[in-house]
Design a protein around this motif. Structure first.
Motif, PDB file in Angstrom:
ATOM      1  N   GLY A 187     -16.412   8.224 -32.922  1.00  0.00           N
ATOM      2  CA  GLY A 187     -15.539   8.887 -33.728  1.00  0.00           C
ATOM      3  C   GLY A 187     -14.347   7.980 -34.151  1.00  0.00           C
ATOM      4  O   GLY A 187     -13.424   8.567 -34.856  1.00  0.00           O
TER       5      GLY A 187
ATOM      6  N   ILE B  67     -26.163  11.674 -31.704  1.00  0.00           N
ATOM      7  CA  ILE B  67     -25.170  11.190 -32.615  1.00  0.00           C
ATOM      8  C   ILE B  67     -24.748   9.632 -32.317  1.00  0.00           C
ATOM      9  O   ILE B  67     -23.870   9.166 -32.693  1.00  0.00           O
ATOM     10  CB  ILE B  67     -23.813  12.080 -32.731  1.00  0.00           C
ATOM     11  CG1 ILE B  67     -23.386  12.192 -31.440  1.00  0.00           C
ATOM     12  CG2 ILE B  67     -24.509  13.491 -33.136  1.00  0.00           C
ATOM     13  CD1 ILE B  67     -21.762  12.637 -31.432  1.00  0.00           C
ATOM     14  N   ALA B  83     -25.704  11.934 -36.693  1.00  0.00           N
ATOM     15  CA  ALA B  83     -24.483  12.149 -37.303  1.00  0.00           C
ATOM     16  C   ALA B  83     -24.151  11.579 -38.530  1.00  0.00           C
ATOM     17  O   ALA B  83     -23.408  11.970 -39.586  1.00  0.00           O
ATOM     18  CB  ALA B  83     -23.033  11.574 -36.233  1.00  0.00           C
ATOM     19  N   VAL B  86     -25.791  14.088 -40.820  1.00  0.00           N
ATOM     20  CA  VAL B  86     -24.712  15.130 -41.067  1.00  0.00           C
ATOM     21  C   VAL B  86     -23.981  14.596 -42.169  1.00  0.00           C
ATOM     22  O   VAL B  86     -23.211  15.359 -43.016  1.00  0.00           O
ATOM     23  CB  VAL B  86     -24.458  15.850 -39.933  1.00  0.00           C
ATOM     24  CG1 VAL B  86     -23.411  16.883 -40.049  1.00  0.00           C
ATOM     25  CG2 VAL B  86     -25.669  16.373 -39.154  1.00  0.00           C
ATOM     26  N   GLY B  87     -23.355  13.305 -41.913  1.00  0.00           N
ATOM     27  CA  GLY B  87     -22.332  12.828 -42.688  1.00  0.00           C
ATOM     28  C   GLY B  87     -22.557  12.721 -44.073  1.00  0.00           C
ATOM     29  O   GLY B  87     -21.750  13.452 -44.907  1.00  0.00           O
ATOM     30  N   ILE B 244     -18.337   7.928 -36.640  1.00  0.00           N
ATOM     31  CA  ILE B 244     -19.208   8.638 -36.310  1.00  0.00           C
ATOM     32  C   ILE B 244     -18.836   9.956 -35.663  1.00  0.00           C
ATOM     33  O   ILE B 244     -18.346  10.073 -34.569  1.00  0.00           O
ATOM     34  CB  ILE B 244     -20.041   7.727 -35.206  1.00  0.00           C
ATOM     35  CG1 ILE B 244     -20.660   6.567 -35.889  1.00  0.00           C
ATOM     36  CG2 ILE B 244     -21.127   8.810 -34.607  1.00  0.00           C
ATOM     37  CD1 ILE B 244     -21.387   5.467 -35.077  1.00  0.00           C
ATOM     38  N   ASN B 245     -19.217  10.999 -36.306  1.00  0.00           N
ATOM     39  CA  ASN B 245     -18.738  12.228 -35.928  1.00  0.00           C
ATOM     40  C   ASN B 245     -19.401  13.566 -36.626  1.00  0.00           C
ATOM     41  O   ASN B 245     -19.804  13.519 -37.726  1.00  0.00           O
ATOM     42  CB  ASN B 245     -17.411  12.252 -36.397  1.00  0.00           C
ATOM     43  CG  ASN B 245     -16.385  13.536 -35.921  1.00  0.00           C
ATOM     44  OD1 ASN B 245     -16.851  14.012 -35.170  1.00  0.00           O
ATOM     45  ND2 ASN B 245     -15.306  13.922 -36.977  1.00  0.00           N
ATOM     46  N   ILE B 246     -19.758  14.569 -35.947  1.00  0.00           N
ATOM     47  CA  ILE B 246     -20.147  15.781 -36.710  1.00  0.00           C
ATOM     48  C   ILE B 246     -18.954  16.727 -37.057  1.00  0.00           C
ATOM     49  O   ILE B 246     -18.430  16.972 -36.296  1.00  0.00           O
ATOM     50  CB  ILE B 246     -21.122  16.457 -35.592  1.00  0.00           C
ATOM     51  CG1 ILE B 246     -22.235  15.747 -34.878  1.00  0.00           C
ATOM     52  CG2 ILE B 246     -21.717  18.074 -35.984  1.00  0.00           C
ATOM     53  CD1 ILE B 246     -23.488  15.793 -35.973  1.00  0.00           C
ATOM     54  N   VAL B 254     -16.175  11.373 -41.216  1.00  0.00           N
ATOM     55  CA  VAL B 254     -17.522  11.126 -41.281  1.00  0.00           C
ATOM     56  C   VAL B 254     -18.002   9.955 -41.627  1.00  0.00           C
ATOM     57  O   VAL B 254     -17.280   9.006 -42.131  1.00  0.00           O
ATOM     58  CB  VAL B 254     -18.267  12.268 -41.887  1.00  0.00           C
ATOM     59  CG1 VAL B 254     -17.901  13.606 -41.231  1.00  0.00           C
ATOM     60  CG2 VAL B 254     -17.908  12.251 -43.379  1.00  0.00           C
TER      61      VAL B 254
END
Lengths: 298, 306
Positions: A187, B67, B83, B86-87, B244-246, B254
């Protein structure tokens, strides 16, 4: 009629193109190919330019692309010198030795990895342990308040972690020196270049980032860094990188395949001379050896 | 009779124009089949590079279900691409939310309302918008939009789904406008005349007659826009935050599939698992884009059959 015109034009342009290439290859200058780390690319460029005055018979062609790219090109034999902001991996060394080209390493300078925050951020010092808690997988710090800090303009309190893409030398060095080889927390905003990290931190109140000291600007703040278990907070600077007191400083390296000879050896000698070392100093890095420069700008 | 034979012989005579004619024919043929040759070679190349990874370290449940994208980890390399998928999907979705109303609106205005100079100027301007390089769009996202979004919505960072979506929407809108306008123009004038003769207002003509008649073309315009969204790299890399993130909202950063390949491939050792994993992302992306374009093509074919 039209067709013949087109044909004539095509033939003409082909002839012009081939004339161009011929005149280029016709020169007798020796070209040294130099490729690799984006951290080193600015100073490599400066060296190459200055070297024109030292030895006009040798041209140095500098390309960036990253430490890994440079080392890969050294293995492929397309470059003479690979620049790297990290030590060669064992696997890379092994494949070079396997190809009969034992890599030679030259430390050409040092780079302090500075931590950047937004100028409005009141934080003045940070410890390696705190950095690990912010950046490492499983680390506890997600909010500035956990560090006892209230950042003006960052109402969400979230720590916006700015990092690098996962194969940059800077990323690998940060992981090794700060995270003790643990993984990064997912993240983070992974920027594609040191300059982008500084740009983003400059415009984002909640952000924290890391990059080579040479990319620092007046519009970001650099807290001093404390090594775990000491009270001594060291400000990143050329001097603290050189004397080894700054905890996250790394050597900047040049690699050749086998012992360098001819123009390549001369060039490397010149880089390590006082004249060459003053150039890297002027670019905001620390020199490999202490030098006295006539006109230091740092 | 003799005269005729002579002229036939002259036709049979292989002079320079005959050879040029043949040469051009061959060149044209090669040009015609080159697209097929290229697409097949590209697919074979991507598949070849990715297949080693698929056969070895690839795990279906990890690739599509996790992810954890950590291809260069020192401790445990993982290749979860969820991820990233989805991004890409969220950015493209956001882009379409913006591009569809804009581009269909623009197409209807240019095709049905605007006349003369206005129409020509608008068409040129829309095409000019398509000529802006994607790195310029990305730079706008990184520097200008980032600050605007932070100020406007009071969020921690402006590099997010919204930013990338707006940028991508603006990038996809011109091509969507052009295709949609072509679809509207393909509706025969007599349809409009007939509707007007029945006393329909201008809006009724457009809403009840022109749009239903050009439905397939409009759908394919949207699908091509989606394909553009999936494939765009540079602008998305710069504007999305590359994280990297939902995403839980439009304000989360994202990372897109294409951006991941672009950012990581350059420094990856050829033949390593990481390299293979990136090519596997490429195979996935290729198949998705291929499906979208195929659907768009089939939809357009739908019109011509009628």
């Amino acid at each position: 009629m039209k067709l013949s015109k087109t044909l004539a034009f095509t033939i003409l342009s082909v002839m012009m193109l081939s004339a161009c290439t011929r005149s280029e290859s016709g020169s007798s200058r020796v070209v040294v190919q130099n490729k690799g780390s984006d951290t080193l690319v600015n100073v490599a460029q400066a060296w190459a330019e200055e070297y024109q005055n030292v030895n006009p018979a040798v041209a140095i062609a500098v390309t960036g692309g990253g430490s890994g790219t440079g080392i890969a090109s050294l293995l492929n034999g397309t470059v003479d010198i690979a620049n790297a902001s990290r030590q060669m991996k064992d696997s890379e060394r092994a494949s070079l030795i396997e190809a009969g080209k034992e890599p030679q390493e030259f430390i050409v300078g040092f780079d302090a990895l500075a931590i950047f925050v937004h100028p409005d951020n009141p934080m003045n010092e940070i410890s390696i342990e705190q950095l690990a808690q912010i950046y490492a997988d499983g680390g506890a710090y997600e909010r500035w308040s956990q560090l006892g800090i209230t950042v003006p303009g960052c109402s969400s309190d979230e720590i916006v972690r700015v990092s690098r893409q996962n194969n940059s030398g800077t990323y690998a060095y940060f992981r090794e020196a700060v995270l003790a080889k643990q993984d990064f927390k997912l993240g983070s905003r992974d920027m594609h270049g040191s300059k982008d990290v500084v740009d983003l931190v400059m415009h984002t109140a909640c952000a924290i980032g890391y990059s080579g000291l040479a990319y620092a600007s007046d519009e970001v703040k650099m807290p001093c860094v404390t090594l775990d278990g000491t009270d001594n907070c060291v400000t990143p600077s050329v001097a603290t990188a050189l004397d080894g007191s700054y905890p996250i400083a790394r050597p900047l390296l040049m690699y050749t395949a086998g012992q360098p000879d001819g123009a390549t050896a001369e060039y490397l000698n010149w880089i390590l001379s006082d004249e060459g070392q003053c150039i890297i100093l002027n670019k905001g890095y620390a020199s490999a050896t202490p030098v006295e420069c006539v006109n230091p700008s740092v | 009779m003799a005269k005729q034979q002579q002229s036939l012989r002259r036709l049979d005579h292989r002079d320079i124009s005959w050879y040029i004619d043949r040469l051009v024919q061959i060149l044209m043929f090669m040009g015609g089949i080159s697209a097929i040759v290229f697409i097949i070679s590209i697919f074979i190349f991507i598949a070849k590079e990715g297949v080693g990874f698929i056969g070895d370290e690839f795990s279906l449940s990890e690739f599509f279900g996790s992810i954890n994208w950590r291809p260069t980890s020192e401790t445990n390399e993982t290749y979860g691409a969820l991820a990233l998928m989805v991004g890409t999907a969220s950015i493209t979705g956001m882009a379409m939310l913006i591009a569809i109303p804009f581009s269909l609106g623009a197409a209807i205005y240019i095709g049905e309302f605007a006349t003369g100079k206005t129409r020509e100027t608008l068409k040129i301007l829309v095409e000019l918008l398509a000529a802006i390089p994607s790195v310029v769009w990305g730079f706008i996202g990184l520097t200008i939009m980032n600050g605007i979004i932070i100020d406007l919505f009071d969020v921690p960072i402006g590099l997010n789904v919204l930013n990338a979506g707006v940028i991508l929407g603006l990038m996809a809108a011109p091509i969507m406008t052009t295709i949609a306008e072509d679809a509207l123009k393909a509706v025969p004038e007599k349809y409009r005349e007939a509707a007007e003769a029945m006393g329909a207002t201008r809006w009724q003509v457009i809403w009840r007659v022109v749009i239903p008649a050009s439905k397939n073309g409009l759908v394919s315009a949207v699908l091509l826009g989606i394909g553009r969204g999936f494939g765009e790299t540079m602008a998305v890399l710069m504007a999305s935050g590359h994280s990297i993130n939902i995403p839980g909202s439009a304000f989360d950063s994202v990372r897109a599939l294409t951006a991941t390949i672009a950012a990581e491939l350059g420094e990856t050792a050829v033949g390593s698992s990481h390299y293979g994993a990136l090519f596997t992302l490429g195979i996935f992306l290729f198949l998705i884009t291929f499906l979208i374009n195929l659907t768009a093509d089939l939809v357009v074919r739908g019109i011509k059959k009628k």
